[in-house]
Design an enzyme around this catalytic site. Sequence first.
Site, mmCIF file in Angstrom:
data_model
loop_
_atom_site.group_PDB
_atom_site.id
_atom_site.type_symbol
_atom_site.label_atom_id
_atom_site.label_comp_id
_atom_site.label_asym_id
_atom_site.label_seq_id
_atom_site.Cartn_x
_atom_site.Cartn_y
_atom_site.Cartn_z
ATOM 1 N N TYR A 139 -47.909 2.650 -41.168
ATOM 2 C CA TYR A 139 -48.354 1.768 -42.249
ATOM 3 C C TYR A 139 -47.424 1.900 -43.454
ATOM 4 O O TYR A 139 -47.095 0.916 -44.108
ATOM 5 C CB TYR A 139 -49.801 2.091 -42.669
ATOM 6 C CG TYR A 139 -50.329 1.070 -43.639
ATOM 7 C CD1 TYR A 139 -50.981 -0.068 -43.188
ATOM 8 C CD2 TYR A 139 -50.109 1.208 -45.015
ATOM 9 C CE1 TYR A 139 -51.413 -1.044 -44.071
ATOM 10 C CE2 TYR A 139 -50.532 0.240 -45.902
ATOM 11 C CZ TYR A 139 -51.194 -0.885 -45.425
ATOM 12 O OH TYR A 139 -51.604 -1.853 -46.307
ATOM 13 N N PHE A 195 -35.990 -27.572 -52.977
ATOM 14 C CA PHE A 195 -36.452 -27.364 -51.609
ATOM 15 C C PHE A 195 -37.980 -27.389 -51.649
ATOM 16 O O PHE A 195 -38.588 -26.936 -52.616
ATOM 17 C CB PHE A 195 -35.936 -26.063 -50.983
ATOM 18 C CG PHE A 195 -36.374 -25.986 -49.545
ATOM 19 C CD1 PHE A 195 -35.805 -26.814 -48.602
ATOM 20 C CD2 PHE A 195 -37.418 -25.166 -49.157
ATOM 21 C CE1 PHE A 195 -36.263 -26.825 -47.286
ATOM 22 C CE2 PHE A 195 -37.882 -25.169 -47.853
ATOM 23 C CZ PHE A 195 -37.296 -26.004 -46.908
ATOM 24 N N THR A 196 -38.585 -27.903 -50.578
ATOM 25 C CA THR A 196 -40.021 -28.197 -50.572
ATOM 26 C C THR A 196 -40.884 -27.006 -51.006
ATOM 27 O O THR A 196 -41.631 -27.097 -51.989
ATOM 28 C CB THR A 196 -40.439 -28.665 -49.171
ATOM 29 O OG1 THR A 196 -39.988 -27.702 -48.214
ATOM 30 C CG2 THR A 196 -39.837 -30.026 -48.836
ATOM 31 N N ASP A 201 -31.285 -18.483 -53.657
ATOM 32 C CA ASP A 201 -31.964 -18.747 -52.382
ATOM 33 C C ASP A 201 -30.893 -18.587 -51.308
ATOM 34 O O ASP A 201 -30.067 -19.473 -51.088
ATOM 35 C CB ASP A 201 -32.563 -20.156 -52.361
ATOM 36 C CG ASP A 201 -33.251 -20.449 -51.023
ATOM 37 O OD1 ASP A 201 -32.986 -19.725 -50.038
ATOM 38 O OD2 ASP A 201 -34.041 -21.405 -50.950
ATOM 39 N N LYS A 260 -33.533 -17.914 -40.579
ATOM 40 C CA LYS A 260 -32.390 -18.825 -40.375
ATOM 41 C C LYS A 260 -31.148 -17.988 -40.055
ATOM 42 O O LYS A 260 -30.971 -17.534 -38.932
ATOM 43 C CB LYS A 260 -32.179 -19.701 -41.607
ATOM 44 C CG LYS A 260 -33.193 -20.842 -41.743
ATOM 45 C CD LYS A 260 -34.469 -20.437 -42.359
ATOM 46 C CE LYS A 260 -35.337 -21.621 -42.764
ATOM 47 N NZ LYS A 260 -36.672 -21.204 -43.188
ATOM 48 N N ARG A 270 -36.441 -35.841 -43.487
ATOM 49 C CA ARG A 270 -36.064 -35.238 -44.769
ATOM 50 C C ARG A 270 -35.793 -36.369 -45.745
ATOM 51 O O ARG A 270 -34.660 -36.688 -46.075
ATOM 52 C CB ARG A 270 -34.822 -34.337 -44.648
ATOM 53 C CG ARG A 270 -34.992 -33.110 -43.787
ATOM 54 C CD ARG A 270 -35.636 -31.900 -44.444
ATOM 55 N NE ARG A 270 -37.065 -31.920 -44.608
ATOM 56 C CZ ARG A 270 -37.790 -30.830 -44.896
ATOM 57 N NH1 ARG A 270 -37.214 -29.663 -45.053
ATOM 58 N NH2 ARG A 270 -39.087 -30.910 -45.046
ATOM 59 N N PHE A 277 -45.474 -33.296 -45.547
ATOM 60 C CA PHE A 277 -44.680 -33.571 -44.333
ATOM 61 C C PHE A 277 -45.122 -32.704 -43.154
ATOM 62 O O PHE A 277 -44.931 -33.078 -42.009
ATOM 63 C CB PHE A 277 -43.181 -33.348 -44.596
ATOM 64 C CG PHE A 277 -42.849 -31.963 -45.058
ATOM 65 C CD1 PHE A 277 -42.921 -31.634 -46.398
ATOM 66 C CD2 PHE A 277 -42.466 -30.985 -44.158
ATOM 67 C CE1 PHE A 277 -42.630 -30.350 -46.830
ATOM 68 C CE2 PHE A 277 -42.168 -29.698 -44.568
ATOM 69 C CZ PHE A 277 -42.257 -29.374 -45.920
#
Length: 459
Positions: free
Chosen positions: A73, A125-126, A216, A259, A383, A450
């Site tokens: 943990y 970005f969303t 980011d 990614k 997009r 979306f």
Amino acid sequence: MEKRSWAEPYKIKMVELLKMTTREEREKAIAEAGYNTFLLRSEDVYIDLLTDSGVSAMSDRQWAGMMLGDEAYAGSRNFYHLEETIRDYYSYKFTVPTHQGRGAENILSQILIKDGDYVPGNMYFTTTRLHQELAGGTFIDIIIDEAHDPASTHPFKGNVDFHKLNNLVNDVGADKIPYVCIATCVNMAGGQPISLDNLRELRNWCDKHDIMLVHDMTRVAENAYFIQQREDGYQNKTVKEIVFEICDLTDAATMSSKKDAMVNIGGFLAMNDADLYEKACELVVVYEGLHTYGGMAGRDMEALAIGIKESVQDDHMSARIGQIAYLGRRLEEEGVPIVKPYGGHAIFLDAKAILPHIPQAQYPAQALAAALYVESGIRAMERGVVSAGRNKETGENYMPNLELVRLTIPRRVYTQAHMDVTVESVVEVMKNANEVKGLEFTYEPKMLRFFQGTFKQIG
Ligand code: PM9
């Protein structure tokens, strides 16, 4: 015949079988999914180009790392390996793991943004913008105009326009700007890079105004590869060196490790400032988990640490970008309108140009993605106006200049033959473009519509 310049620096050890479907089955599936490719069952998809997020093929070394998971943990050995890797490869001193990128965005936004603040960034970005808004901020777009033009071949469409940034400071004052948020390889612009020259200027600008610079870094390695290929003075530097240099110019970072780093789940918030780290540690236990796992299993942190090292290898990156460029070139040869230059993670189809008979208010990119699925079982992502959502003050739809369908390429997953089939399918849809109908919402979620919104065909 064109000479091949690259091939994959790996061989295939295990495969996942795909189901082939008929056109009738696909017509039924997309209607049941409300013409939203996010709502299709993956078993009904042939080539899945929805996203590059969490869908890459892990290496045998990453899978071996999964067996080394220390599922304690607190204080897992894998956390310390991850922290050390992030320090060595990305420069940031402190790491707070999160379950994925938006977990990091939530924590960062809550710590840094106050009601009435403004957060400038190189295109929205969303999920990032939503967390900024939920924390009381307003996103301001400061990317160069070329980024909004699908035909512009500017080599660094992710660059910041300093006139826009200076105007913002003049209008609202530096104390209303908690940080500048800079994405590497800007997703919504078509996977377009920022140059190191521009980033260095931004660093100086932030120092001058005493404003933090947040990165980011979801696709930083792809950005670094473009710098190596396009920016003067970087041809002899490795992707690894350039990645480090980019990160080192910024103060903190949010990362979706799903990614670049080729894991199925995970993310982190990283920073150099000890106070910010302390605040992030306090909040991560509220939303994610203890600061030494923050929503990730030990085995996933181990796979991530290994994935980070693999992601910055030059041969990996030239094959990665080479495959996307191959798809882009083949589509262009067939006369398909796409965003130029080719992106780092995807090729973006220009839906406005492909379906000129569908007004933007009838969601042409959403309709095009659905039509491509019906044609061949290829799943892509809208997009455009659906992703852009509504202005939080006026309730009006944002009408972005870019109305795109993203053919996103998972890393190390598909072959050149899959790319060829994709090209053939897009060409078939274009031949029958007049038959594609516009859409209207039957269910519109209030946030990130979306993902779960449903539609019906008009007429
Ligand atoms: N990007 C993508 O498919 C996955 C979900 S949104 C459709 O492109 C950036 C630049 C991203 C991103 C996710 C996130 C959020 C932050 N920044 O999905 O929460 O491209 O891990 O990351 C997606 P998570």
